[in-house]
Write a protein that holds these residues in place. Structure first.
Motif, PDB file in Angstrom:
ATOM      1  N   ALA A 177       0.826  -1.204   0.000  1.00 36.97           N
ATOM      2  CA  ALA A 177       0.000   0.000   0.000  1.00 36.97           C
ATOM      3  C   ALA A 177       0.861   1.255   0.000  1.00 36.97           C
ATOM      4  O   ALA A 177       0.556   2.245  -0.692  1.00 36.97           O
ATOM      5  CB  ALA A 177      -0.920  -0.012   1.219  1.00 36.97           C
ATOM      6  N   PHE A 178       1.955   1.231   0.766  1.00 38.86           N
ATOM      7  CA  PHE A 178       2.858   2.372   0.821  1.00 38.86           C
ATOM      8  C   PHE A 178       3.502   2.632  -0.536  1.00 38.86           C
ATOM      9  O   PHE A 178       3.536   3.776  -1.023  1.00 38.86           O
ATOM     10  CB  PHE A 178       3.928   2.110   1.877  1.00 38.86           C
ATOM     11  CG  PHE A 178       5.005   3.154   1.955  1.00 38.86           C
ATOM     12  CD1 PHE A 178       4.691   4.486   2.174  1.00 38.86           C
ATOM     13  CD2 PHE A 178       6.342   2.798   1.829  1.00 38.86           C
ATOM     14  CE1 PHE A 178       5.683   5.450   2.258  1.00 38.86           C
ATOM     15  CE2 PHE A 178       7.344   3.753   1.917  1.00 38.86           C
ATOM     16  CZ  PHE A 178       7.012   5.080   2.128  1.00 38.86           C
ATOM     17  N   THR A 179       3.980   1.575  -1.166  1.00 41.50           N
ATOM     18  CA  THR A 179       4.603   1.721  -2.479  1.00 41.50           C
ATOM     19  C   THR A 179       3.613   2.295  -3.492  1.00 41.50           C
ATOM     20  O   THR A 179       3.952   3.213  -4.265  1.00 41.50           O
ATOM     21  CB  THR A 179       5.122   0.356  -2.961  1.00 41.50           C
ATOM     22  OG1 THR A 179       6.108  -0.128  -2.038  1.00 41.50           O
ATOM     23  CG2 THR A 179       5.726   0.452  -4.345  1.00 41.50           C
ATOM     24  N   ALA A 180       2.386   1.794  -3.491  1.00 41.62           N
ATOM     25  CA  ALA A 180       1.375   2.299  -4.419  1.00 41.62           C
ATOM     26  C   ALA A 180       1.042   3.757  -4.133  1.00 41.62           C
ATOM     27  O   ALA A 180       0.826   4.560  -5.057  1.00 41.62           O
ATOM     28  CB  ALA A 180       0.118   1.437  -4.333  1.00 41.62           C
TER      29      ALA A 180
ATOM     30  N   VAL B 153      -6.327  -1.201   1.965  1.00 41.29           N
ATOM     31  CA  VAL B 153      -6.226   0.235   1.732  1.00 41.29           C
ATOM     32  C   VAL B 153      -7.619   0.816   1.940  1.00 41.29           C
ATOM     33  O   VAL B 153      -8.600   0.297   1.398  1.00 41.29           O
ATOM     34  CB  VAL B 153      -5.732   0.541   0.303  1.00 41.29           C
ATOM     35  CG1 VAL B 153      -6.002   1.991  -0.065  1.00 41.29           C
ATOM     36  CG2 VAL B 153      -4.249   0.252   0.183  1.00 41.29           C
ATOM     37  N   ILE B 154      -7.700   1.859   2.753  1.00 46.72           N
ATOM     38  CA  ILE B 154      -8.977   2.535   2.970  1.00 46.72           C
ATOM     39  C   ILE B 154      -8.859   3.939   2.392  1.00 46.72           C
ATOM     40  O   ILE B 154      -8.050   4.756   2.848  1.00 46.72           O
ATOM     41  CB  ILE B 154      -9.337   2.601   4.466  1.00 46.72           C
ATOM     42  CG1 ILE B 154      -9.363   1.190   5.077  1.00 46.72           C
ATOM     43  CG2 ILE B 154     -10.685   3.288   4.660  1.00 46.72           C
ATOM     44  CD1 ILE B 154      -9.660   1.175   6.568  1.00 46.72           C
ATOM     45  N   LEU B 155      -9.656   4.204   1.370  1.00 45.09           N
ATOM     46  CA  LEU B 155      -9.703   5.539   0.783  1.00 45.09           C
ATOM     47  C   LEU B 155     -10.748   6.363   1.522  1.00 45.09           C
ATOM     48  O   LEU B 155     -11.733   5.810   2.032  1.00 45.09           O
ATOM     49  CB  LEU B 155     -10.039   5.474  -0.701  1.00 45.09           C
ATOM     50  CG  LEU B 155      -9.004   4.869  -1.684  1.00 45.09           C
ATOM     51  CD1 LEU B 155      -7.603   5.376  -1.393  1.00 45.09           C
ATOM     52  CD2 LEU B 155      -9.036   3.356  -1.698  1.00 45.09           C
ATOM     53  N   SER B 156     -10.558   7.671   1.565  1.00 43.47           N
ATOM     54  CA  SER B 156     -11.470   8.508   2.347  1.00 43.47           C
ATOM     55  C   SER B 156     -12.002   9.709   1.581  1.00 43.47           C
ATOM     56  O   SER B 156     -12.545  10.641   2.180  1.00 43.47           O
ATOM     57  CB  SER B 156     -10.774   8.971   3.638  1.00 43.47           C
ATOM     58  OG  SER B 156      -9.469   9.456   3.386  1.00 43.47           O
TER      59      SER B 156
ATOM     60  N   LEU C 120      -2.325  -3.583  -9.835  1.00 39.21           N
ATOM     61  CA  LEU C 120      -1.147  -4.390  -9.503  1.00 39.21           C
ATOM     62  C   LEU C 120      -0.944  -4.489  -7.999  1.00 39.21           C
ATOM     63  O   LEU C 120      -0.510  -5.531  -7.494  1.00 39.21           O
ATOM     64  CB  LEU C 120       0.099  -3.794 -10.167  1.00 39.21           C
ATOM     65  CG  LEU C 120       0.244  -4.038 -11.672  1.00 39.21           C
ATOM     66  CD1 LEU C 120       1.509  -3.384 -12.193  1.00 39.21           C
ATOM     67  CD2 LEU C 120       0.256  -5.531 -11.989  1.00 39.21           C
ATOM     68  N   ALA C 121      -1.251  -3.420  -7.279  1.00 34.95           N
ATOM     69  CA  ALA C 121      -1.121  -3.466  -5.829  1.00 34.95           C
ATOM     70  C   ALA C 121      -2.078  -4.484  -5.222  1.00 34.95           C
ATOM     71  O   ALA C 121      -1.743  -5.174  -4.255  1.00 34.95           O
ATOM     72  CB  ALA C 121      -1.386  -2.082  -5.233  1.00 34.95           C
ATOM     73  N   GLU C 122      -3.255  -4.613  -5.779  1.00 39.86           N
ATOM     74  CA  GLU C 122      -4.241  -5.554  -5.252  1.00 39.86           C
ATOM     75  C   GLU C 122      -3.938  -6.998  -5.636  1.00 39.86           C
ATOM     76  O   GLU C 122      -4.301  -7.932  -4.919  1.00 39.86           O
ATOM     77  CB  GLU C 122      -5.637  -5.194  -5.765  1.00 39.86           C
ATOM     78  CG  GLU C 122      -6.162  -3.861  -5.268  1.00 39.86           C
ATOM     79  CD  GLU C 122      -7.612  -3.625  -5.672  1.00 39.86           C
ATOM     80  OE1 GLU C 122      -8.239  -4.561  -6.258  1.00 39.86           O
ATOM     81  OE2 GLU C 122      -8.135  -2.533  -5.412  1.00 39.86           O
TER      82      GLU C 122
END
Length: 388
Positions: free
Chosen positions: A102-105, A250-253, A267-269
């Motif tokens: 998640a950090f890399t993305a 990953v939680i988007l807000s 790709l992250a998922e």
């Protein structure tokens, strides 16, 4: 009455084969005690074990279907709503293998190309090395102290953004000091970030692990501004002891970030493990009673550490996480303290220098072991100090 966790001896853990215990070693005739890797020694929740067994019995090892992702997102949102007062839109809860993915993305897709990254230190070790792998400059921001506890240096963060940094890495609860930040401190961070048009990557993987009056506050809930500039990452891996199952969230807000993730996050998922998603869903949905029992046991370990007699070491008992910070600079050692205590006490801790320049002279101690083993570890540390 003895707790079942008390029966988890060091010999039992060494036989289990985890990285934390896989180097038996010897120190003055004693086997090493693994207290460095951030995982617990406790057996997983029955609901989690059932989910993993079901995945094997059903041969559920194929590529991850959308329906199971949706189930996990709903369970995660419900847990966060109950525990922290924030139930994010399940459509904005996305699977990743782990927080570092998640950090890399986030760095690649949500920050200005080439912009530097601010990291309060001491810090979780990979956050010091991954930025360089992404061709980003890392700016360490040493934490200060106030009222005997580590605090974020807002002025230094402000200067870092003024010098062109684009992202602040916030680990909350904090690894490795165990600090749980209060709402006022987080609000002050949000004001600085928003003033510079910057972003925050909020690592909240230890969110369920808090003690006493300490309460985790999701950073994205501090204000509308914070929700607009934050990517939150979490996982059931720390609270339910599932790191090897490779499933984070990953939680988007905000809607713009959710739309951008839909376009860039594939790709992250992709590396998220199907059994991990099933186990995570079971943890969030049916593992709460187990978690509460573990928290009570860990609280007893915190009390044991707080009462320990360790001359020359300043102990920070964690408000959250199961990680304690030991400042050994008072011992005047001419070598890294973790090397000294590995050799003289047979207790393997994370050396503070690996956590950044501000961590030199310190150590990270994992408390998530059986109480008899922790008692032995603390006695060994005390004996090694007295033998100096």
């Amino acid at each position: 009455m003895a707790h079942p966790f008390d029966a988890l001896t060091a010999e039992h853990m060494r036989a289990g084969g985890s990285w934390k215990w896989s180097t038996p070693g010897e120190s003055h005739g004693r086997g090493l005690i693994g207290a460095f890797v951030a995982e617990m020694d406790y057996p997983v929740a029955p609901a989690v074990a059932d989910a993993v067994r079901w995945s094997a019995d059903a041969s559920a090892f194929g590529y991850l279907p959308d329906g199971w992702v949706d189930d996990m997102a709903v369970a995660c949102s419900a847990f966060w709503g109950e525990r922290f007062g924030w139930a994010p839109d399940p459509a904005w809860v996305r699977p990743v293998p782990d927080v570092l993915t998640a950090f890399t993305a986030t760095v690649r897709h949500f920050t200005r190309p080439g912009s530097a990254i601010l990291l309060p230190t001491p810090a979780y070790m990979p956050f010091l090395t991954v930025p360089g792998m992404l061709d980003r400059e890392l700016l360490q921001v040493p934490m200060g102290r106030a009222s005997g506890r580590p605090v974020l240096d807002l002025e230094a963060i402000d200067r870092g953004f003024a010098d062109g940094a684009g992202l602040l890495v916030l680990t909350s609860p904090h690894n490795p000091t165990g600090r749980v930040f209060d709402a006022d401190e987080l609000a002050a961070v949000a004001e600085v970030v928003e003033r510079h048009g910057a972003r925050v990557f909020s690592d909240e993987i230890h969110a369920p692990l808090t003690f006493g009056d300490a309460r985790h506050r999701p950073y994205a809930t501090i204000s509308d501004a914070a929700a607009g500039h934050t990517v939150t990452a979490t996982s059931a891996s720390k609270a339910w002891n599932l790191p090897g199952l490779k499933c984070g969230q990953v939680i988007l807000s905000n809607a713009a970030d959710a739309e951008h993730w839909t376009a860039t996050g594939y790709l992250a998922e992709h590396g998220t493990a199907t059994p991990g998603v099933l186990a995570t869903t079971a943890a969030y949905r049916d593992g709460r009673a187990w978690l509460d029992e573990v928290l009570a046991y860990l609280d007893g370990n915190r009390a044991l550490l707080a009462a320990a007699d360790l001359p020359g070491i300043a102990v920070t008992v964690p408000d959250g996480t199961y990680l304690a910070w030991l400042d050994a600079r008072g011992l005047g050692l001419d070598e890294p303290p973790s090397a000294f205590f590995t050799r003289e006490a047979g207790v393997v801790m994370t050396d503070g220098a690996a956590c950044g320049d501000a961590g030199r002279g310190g150590m990270r101690l994992n408390l998530a072991m059986s109480r008899p083993v922790l008692t032995d570890a603390l006695a060994r540390l005390r004996s090694a100090i007295r033998g100096m």
